[in-house]
Scaffold this motif. Sequence first.
Motif, PDB file in Angstrom:
ATOM      1  N   THR A 123      35.885 -29.862 -54.269  1.00 34.22           N
ATOM      2  CA  THR A 123      36.500 -31.084 -53.745  1.00 34.22           C
ATOM      3  C   THR A 123      37.602 -30.789 -52.719  1.00 34.22           C
ATOM      4  N   LEU A 124      37.903 -29.517 -52.516  1.00 39.17           N
ATOM      5  CA  LEU A 124      38.833 -29.110 -51.466  1.00 39.17           C
ATOM      6  C   LEU A 124      38.198 -27.932 -50.738  1.00 39.17           C
ATOM      7  N   GLU A 125      37.602 -28.229 -49.595  1.00 33.97           N
ATOM      8  CA  GLU A 125      36.865 -27.188 -48.892  1.00 33.97           C
ATOM      9  C   GLU A 125      36.686 -27.563 -47.423  1.00 33.97           C
ATOM     10  N   GLY A 126      36.894 -26.592 -46.556  1.00 38.74           N
ATOM     11  CA  GLY A 126      36.646 -26.794 -45.132  1.00 38.74           C
ATOM     12  C   GLY A 126      37.445 -27.912 -44.505  1.00 38.74           C
ATOM     13  N   GLY A 127      38.672 -28.105 -44.970  1.00 36.80           N
ATOM     14  CA  GLY A 127      39.494 -29.175 -44.417  1.00 36.80           C
ATOM     15  C   GLY A 127      39.200 -30.543 -45.004  1.00 36.80           C
ATOM     16  N   ASN A 128      38.295 -30.623 -45.977  1.00 33.29           N
ATOM     17  CA  ASN A 128      37.945 -31.893 -46.623  1.00 33.29           C
ATOM     18  C   ASN A 128      38.595 -31.995 -47.993  1.00 33.29           C
ATOM     19  N   GLU A 129      39.074 -33.180 -48.325  1.00 30.59           N
ATOM     20  CA  GLU A 129      39.632 -33.459 -49.640  1.00 30.59           C
ATOM     21  C   GLU A 129      38.858 -34.622 -50.250  1.00 30.59           C
ATOM     22  N   THR A 130      38.446 -34.457 -51.492  1.00 36.54           N
ATOM     23  CA  THR A 130      37.680 -35.506 -52.159  1.00 36.54           C
ATOM     24  C   THR A 130      38.376 -35.914 -53.453  1.00 36.54           C
ATOM     25  N   ARG A 131      38.564 -37.215 -53.629  1.00 32.10           N
ATOM     26  CA  ARG A 131      39.179 -37.765 -54.835  1.00 32.10           C
ATOM     27  C   ARG A 131      38.261 -38.820 -55.429  1.00 32.10           C
ATOM     28  N   PHE A 132      38.387 -39.040 -56.745  1.00 32.46           N
ATOM     29  CA  PHE A 132      37.560 -40.051 -57.397  1.00 32.46           C
ATOM     30  C   PHE A 132      38.348 -40.762 -58.485  1.00 32.46           C
ATOM     31  N   SER A 180      36.802 -39.592 -49.524  1.00 34.95           N
ATOM     32  CA  SER A 180      36.660 -38.299 -48.861  1.00 34.95           C
ATOM     33  C   SER A 180      37.466 -38.315 -47.567  1.00 34.95           C
ATOM     34  N   ASP A 181      38.409 -37.380 -47.455  1.00 34.74           N
ATOM     35  CA  ASP A 181      39.212 -37.229 -46.243  1.00 34.74           C
ATOM     36  C   ASP A 181      38.808 -35.942 -45.546  1.00 34.74           C
ATOM     37  N   GLY A 182      38.386 -36.080 -44.296  1.00 32.49           N
ATOM     38  CA  GLY A 182      37.950 -34.911 -43.538  1.00 32.49           C
ATOM     39  C   GLY A 182      38.861 -34.609 -42.372  1.00 32.49           C
ATOM     40  N   VAL A 183      38.391 -33.723 -41.515  1.00 34.13           N
ATOM     41  CA  VAL A 183      39.171 -33.346 -40.337  1.00 34.13           C
ATOM     42  C   VAL A 183      39.164 -34.490 -39.324  1.00 34.13           C
ATOM     43  N   ARG A 184      40.131 -34.443 -38.419  1.00 33.71           N
ATOM     44  CA  ARG A 184      40.320 -35.486 -37.399  1.00 33.71           C
ATOM     45  C   ARG A 184      40.483 -36.866 -38.022  1.00 33.71           C
ATOM     46  N   ASN A 185      41.120 -36.909 -39.170  1.00 35.33           N
ATOM     47  CA  ASN A 185      41.450 -38.173 -39.846  1.00 35.33           C
ATOM     48  C   ASN A 185      40.223 -38.998 -40.231  1.00 35.33           C
ATOM     49  N   THR A 186      39.082 -38.348 -40.413  1.00 30.77           N
ATOM     50  CA  THR A 186      37.923 -39.095 -40.900  1.00 30.77           C
ATOM     51  C   THR A 186      38.154 -39.453 -42.364  1.00 30.77           C
ATOM     52  N   GLN A 187      37.711 -40.641 -42.733  1.00 33.80           N
ATOM     53  CA  GLN A 187      37.939 -41.126 -44.093  1.00 33.80           C
ATOM     54  C   GLN A 187      36.735 -41.948 -44.527  1.00 33.80           C
ATOM     55  N   THR A 188      36.225 -41.651 -45.703  1.00 39.10           N
ATOM     56  CA  THR A 188      35.027 -42.318 -46.193  1.00 39.10           C
ATOM     57  C   THR A 188      35.235 -42.746 -47.644  1.00 39.10           C
ATOM     58  N   TYR A 189      34.791 -43.957 -47.952  1.00 36.30           N
ATOM     59  CA  TYR A 189      34.785 -44.439 -49.330  1.00 36.30           C
ATOM     60  C   TYR A 189      33.343 -44.773 -49.718  1.00 36.30           C
ATOM     61  N   ILE A 190      32.939 -44.366 -50.899  1.00 38.36           N
ATOM     62  CA  ILE A 190      31.655 -44.822 -51.434  1.00 38.36           C
ATOM     63  C   ILE A 190      31.871 -45.236 -52.884  1.00 38.36           C
TER      64      ILE A 190
END
Length: 199
Positions: A123-132, A180-190
Motif C-alpha cells: 500500500t506504499l510503493e512507487g510514490g503511491n499511498e493506499t488507504r481503506f 489511492s494517492d499517486g504521483v503528480r497529485n493524482t487521487q482515486t476513490y473506489i
Amino acid sequence: MLAVVLVVLVVMMLGGVSTLRSIDTSSILSGNLAFKRDSVNRTSVGMNAAFKAMQLPDFVSDKYANCVPTTPDCADAVGKWVAMNYSPRLLETDGNGIPLILKDKTTFDAKFSTIKPNKTDGTLEGGNETRFIIERMCSDYGPSDEKKCSVSDRYERGGSYRQDKRGSISLPLYRITIRSDGVRNTQTYIQATVTTRVK
C-alpha cells in the motif's frame, strides 16, 4: 519577392512552434493519464488489504461485531475496530458517498494509526499511498438486522444457495472505500459492497 518569402518563412515558423506545443501538450496529457491509471490500479492493493482485515479473528468475532460501546462488556471494542480500519455503522459522507474522514489524510492517519500505508502489503510503493476503511452498512451499533442494516439475501447455514426458509440467516453488507494517492497529485476513490462468508 523577398517580402513574400519572409511572410512564408514566418508562417512556417509559427506552424512549427504550434506543432511542437501540440506534441508537448499531448505528451503531458498522456503522462497524466498514465499516472491516473496507475493510481486506479493501486486501489486493488487497498482492496486486498481490506479483505485481509476482514479475515482477522476480531473482525469475525460475534462479540465485537455485535458490540454497543456503552455496555461494560464492550469496553475494548472501539480500540479493536480502529485497529482494523473498521466502523460498525456508516460514517458521515460527502455528496458522493465518500467518508469525510478518509478525505483528510492527516485526520485519518491520526485515528486509524495501526494499518497505515506500508511496503509490506504494497500500500506504499512507487510514490503511491493506499488507504481503506470498512463500514458495516448499519445506522447503529449492535446486532445487524433488516431494520437498521442493509443485509444480503438470506443464506442457508452451511451452504451457499440462496434460500428464504427456516434456519437461514441474513448477512450484513459492508462498504469498503479505497483512497489511492499517486504521483503528480493524482487521487482515486473506489468503493465496493461485500458481505462475509456463511460460517
